[in-house]
Design an enzyme around this catalytic site. Structure first.
Site, PDB file in Angstrom:
ATOM      1  N   LYS A  96       3.272   0.428 -17.475  1.00  0.00           N
ATOM      2  CA  LYS A  96       4.613   1.028 -17.453  1.00  0.00           C
ATOM      3  C   LYS A  96       4.978   1.421 -18.877  1.00  0.00           C
ATOM      4  CE  LYS A  96       6.580  -1.056 -13.335  1.00  0.00           C
ATOM      5  NZ  LYS A  96       5.289  -1.512 -12.793  1.00  0.00           N
ATOM      6  N   ASP A 130       2.484   4.018 -14.170  1.00  0.00           N
ATOM      7  CA  ASP A 130       3.431   3.800 -13.066  1.00  0.00           C
ATOM      8  C   ASP A 130       4.682   4.642 -13.316  1.00  0.00           C
ATOM      9  OD1 ASP A 130       1.750   1.883 -12.012  1.00  0.00           O
ATOM     10  OD2 ASP A 130       2.999   0.171 -12.565  1.00  0.00           O
ATOM     11  N   ARG A 181      -1.052   9.155  -7.931  1.00  0.00           N
ATOM     12  CA  ARG A 181      -0.756   8.135  -6.908  1.00  0.00           C
ATOM     13  C   ARG A 181       0.578   8.537  -6.282  1.00  0.00           C
ATOM     14  NH1 ARG A 181       0.885   2.828  -9.439  1.00  0.00           N
ATOM     15  NH2 ARG A 181      -1.322   2.335  -9.607  1.00  0.00           N
ATOM     16  N   THR A 238       0.679   3.427   0.079  1.00  0.00           N
ATOM     17  CA  THR A 238       1.668   3.088   1.104  1.00  0.00           C
ATOM     18  C   THR A 238       1.076   2.019   2.029  1.00  0.00           C
ATOM     19  OG1 THR A 238       3.066   3.937   2.883  1.00  0.00           O
ATOM     20  CG2 THR A 238       0.921   4.996   2.631  1.00  0.00           C
TER      21      THR A 238
HETATM   22  P1  FDA Z   1       7.711   1.053   3.777  1.00  0.00           P
HETATM   23  O1  FDA Z   1       8.587   0.359   2.789  1.00  0.00           O
HETATM   24  O2  FDA Z   1       8.345   1.966   4.787  1.00  0.00           O
HETATM   25  O3  FDA Z   1       6.862  -0.035   4.521  1.00  0.00           O
HETATM   26  C1  FDA Z   1       5.941   0.268   5.558  1.00  0.00           C
HETATM   27  C2  FDA Z   1       5.389  -1.011   6.140  1.00  0.00           C
HETATM   28  O4  FDA Z   1       4.640  -1.706   5.151  1.00  0.00           O
HETATM   29  C3  FDA Z   1       6.440  -2.013   6.569  1.00  0.00           C
HETATM   30  O5  FDA Z   1       6.905  -1.766   7.865  1.00  0.00           O
HETATM   31  C4  FDA Z   1       5.675  -3.317   6.449  1.00  0.00           C
HETATM   32  O6  FDA Z   1       4.839  -3.478   7.557  1.00  0.00           O
HETATM   33  C5  FDA Z   1       4.850  -3.099   5.227  1.00  0.00           C
HETATM   34  N1  FDA Z   1       5.521  -3.561   3.976  1.00  0.00           N
HETATM   35  C6  FDA Z   1       6.085  -2.782   3.036  1.00  0.00           C
HETATM   36  N2  FDA Z   1       6.588  -3.534   2.029  1.00  0.00           N
HETATM   37  C7  FDA Z   1       6.341  -4.801   2.353  1.00  0.00           C
HETATM   38  C8  FDA Z   1       6.611  -6.041   1.723  1.00  0.00           C
HETATM   39  N3  FDA Z   1       7.255  -6.123   0.532  1.00  0.00           N
HETATM   40  N4  FDA Z   1       6.207  -7.174   2.352  1.00  0.00           N
HETATM   41  C9  FDA Z   1       5.562  -7.100   3.523  1.00  0.00           C
HETATM   42  N5  FDA Z   1       5.275  -5.954   4.174  1.00  0.00           N
HETATM   43  C10 FDA Z   1       5.654  -4.824   3.600  1.00  0.00           C
HETATM   44  N6  FDA Z   1       6.895   2.530  -6.653  1.00  0.00           N
HETATM   45  C11 FDA Z   1       7.427   3.157  -7.725  1.00  0.00           C
HETATM   46  O7  FDA Z   1       8.606   3.516  -7.715  1.00  0.00           O
HETATM   47  N7  FDA Z   1       6.635   3.403  -8.828  1.00  0.00           N
HETATM   48  C12 FDA Z   1       5.325   3.043  -8.872  1.00  0.00           C
HETATM   49  O8  FDA Z   1       4.651   3.290  -9.874  1.00  0.00           O
HETATM   50  C13 FDA Z   1       4.774   2.386  -7.727  1.00  0.00           C
HETATM   51  N8  FDA Z   1       3.466   2.008  -7.710  1.00  0.00           N
HETATM   52  C14 FDA Z   1       2.920   1.533  -6.528  1.00  0.00           C
HETATM   53  C15 FDA Z   1       1.552   1.270  -6.442  1.00  0.00           C
HETATM   54  C16 FDA Z   1       0.997   0.920  -5.230  1.00  0.00           C
HETATM   55  C17 FDA Z   1      -0.490   0.702  -5.141  1.00  0.00           C
HETATM   56  C18 FDA Z   1       1.824   0.765  -4.069  1.00  0.00           C
HETATM   57  C19 FDA Z   1       1.254   0.412  -2.735  1.00  0.00           C
HETATM   58  C20 FDA Z   1       3.172   0.959  -4.171  1.00  0.00           C
HETATM   59  C21 FDA Z   1       3.745   1.319  -5.393  1.00  0.00           C
HETATM   60  N9  FDA Z   1       5.103   1.518  -5.504  1.00  0.00           N
HETATM   61  C22 FDA Z   1       5.613   2.131  -6.627  1.00  0.00           C
HETATM   62  C23 FDA Z   1       6.024   0.985  -4.464  1.00  0.00           C
HETATM   63  C24 FDA Z   1       6.373   2.021  -3.422  1.00  0.00           C
HETATM   64  O9  FDA Z   1       7.180   3.013  -3.980  1.00  0.00           O
HETATM   65  C25 FDA Z   1       7.133   1.391  -2.233  1.00  0.00           C
HETATM   66  O10 FDA Z   1       8.308   0.834  -2.694  1.00  0.00           O
HETATM   67  C26 FDA Z   1       6.340   0.327  -1.486  1.00  0.00           C
HETATM   68  O11 FDA Z   1       4.990   0.646  -1.394  1.00  0.00           O
HETATM   69  C27 FDA Z   1       6.875   0.182  -0.040  1.00  0.00           C
HETATM   70  O12 FDA Z   1       6.780   1.401   0.624  1.00  0.00           O
HETATM   71  P2  FDA Z   1       5.723   1.740   1.803  1.00  0.00           P
HETATM   72  O13 FDA Z   1       5.160   3.076   1.524  1.00  0.00           O
HETATM   73  O14 FDA Z   1       4.749   0.655   1.933  1.00  0.00           O
HETATM   74  O15 FDA Z   1       6.619   1.942   3.073  1.00  0.00           O
END
Ligand code: FDA
Length: 315
Positions: A96, A130, A181, A238
């Site tokens: 970061k 990030d 990403r 995701t």
């Molecule tokens: P969503 O939040 O809709 O979740 C989909 C499903 O995933 C949920 O229904 C559940 O099943 C599961 N899930 C999600 N979060 C969970 C939790 N905390 N505990 C348990 N289950 C969970 N953001 C950012 O602003 N800057 C960045 O640099 C990054 N970098 C980054 C790297 C990587 C490798 C990942 C996977 C994510 C990030 N993020 C990020 C975070 C991203 O923006 C986001 O907040 C989270 O990934 C949650 O979003 P989803 O896409 O998983 O969908």
């Protein structure tokens, strides 16, 4: 409402001082955080690698408030590269920019970034920057372009589907063949800047994922390197099965090979899905954070799913 509350707590010094000292808070955080030392991070990466999963290692920290701390953070990140190399694990590093001094001065941040990129280059490795909250989006992108102008090819960025500006940012970045990403976005943003409704964020995620896949095809589909360090153009971060299914189907329709994209997830979330994707022949990379500065990272995870608090509480 809960999301805003936990996002507020993530930034509140008073809350950090209280919560970070509770041993049960650390117990809860350790579902997501590998541990407090570099050795803990490497250990988790070894287990992931054994399952066919690559990693990106993150030395936790953000919003550093002195040049000395920013320099120390940069040196810790340099050590993270050394740890990866010594252990021979398949991983690169995520950083970061506010951790290495962006909130203090751009010059300081660039100096520290160069140090990190040089180290990464010496190991043929890669640095993912990030993306933090929208107050630093433009500065972060500017720093990325500066690094590229200085000749560093081994650096990529994160794009957040919740921001209105992201599609346009993607067009600029993909024109220059940056490795991206794509995530939904983890901060609380105003509706002037970001889609307030999840269905719109999801739709924008799929739109941006298609752009990434198209750009991968247009650039001869660069693959994940065999040592797992260099990612492809498309990093789809995701845990959302619908977003993953959309990307799989679109990539298949367009003819993108499975190893020319990767799915990225966070340590401790949807492990069974990570393994399932590997079995299907997809590349998976898991974000492995370690260090003592785990509080804001943990709070953002709780903000995403406050219901988890209940399951994480010690009984
Ligand atoms: P969503 O939040 O809709 O979740 C989909 C499903 O995933 C949920 O229904 C559940 O099943 C599961 N899930 C999600 N979060 C969970 C939790 N905390 N505990 C348990 N289950 C969970 N953001 C950012 O602003 N800057 C960045 O640099 C990054 N970098 C980054 C790297 C990587 C490798 C990942 C996977 C994510 C990030 N993020 C990020 C975070 C991203 O923006 C986001 O907040 C989270 O990934 C949650 O979003 P989803 O896409 O998983 O969908």
């Amino acid at each position: 409402m809960f999301r805003s509350f936990f996002s507020y707590l993530a930034k509140a010094a008073w809350a950090r001082n209280i919560v970070a000292n509770w041993s049960f808070a650390w117990k809860m955080a350790s579902r997501f955080v590998a541990g407090q030392t570099l050795a803990d991070g490497i250990q988790v990466i070894k287990s992931l690698n054994d399952l066919g999963i690559n990693a990106t290692l993150d030395h936790l920290g953000e919003n550093t408030d002195s040049p000395e701390k920013a320099r120390r953070a940069a040196m810790d990140i340099v050590q993270a590269f050394e740890g990866i190399e010594t252990a021979g694990v398949r991983a690169n590093v995520s950083i970061k920019l506010t951790q290495i001094g962006m909130g203090i001065s751009s010059e300081l941040c660039l100096e520290n970034l160069k140090l990190i990129l040089e180290k990464a280059r010496s190991y043929n490795s890669f640095v993912r920057i990030d993306m933090e909250d929208s107050t630093v989006t433009q500065k972060t992108l500017d720093m990325l372009f500066t690094a590229r102008q200085l000749g560093y090819e081994n650096v990529g960025i994160v794009i957040q589907a919740y921001l209105y500006r992201s599609e346009e940012d993607l067009h600029k970045l993909l024109g220059d063949c940056f490795k991206i990403r794509l995530c939904k976005g983890a901060y609380t943003e105003s509706s002037h800047l970001a889609f307030p409704k999840m269905k719109d964020i999801d739709a924008n995620y799929d739109r941006c994922a298609s752009l990434l896949i198209d750009a991968s095809l247009a650039n001869d589909c660069p693959r994940v390197s065999a040592d797992g360090k260099i990612p492809p153009v498309s990093g789809l971060a995701t845990h959302d099965s619908k977003r993953i299914d959309f990307a799989k189907q679109y990539a298949q329709k367009m003819g993108l090979p499975r190893d020319a994209m990767e799915f990225q997830m966070l340590n401790g979330i949807r492990k069974e899905l990570q393994e399932q994707l590997v079995k299907e022949g997809y590349r998976v990379r898991v974000y492995v954070p370690y260090g003592t500065e785990w509080y804001p990272y943990f709070m953002r995870r709780i903000a995403e799913r406050p219901a988890d608090l209940w399951f994480l509480l010690p009984r």
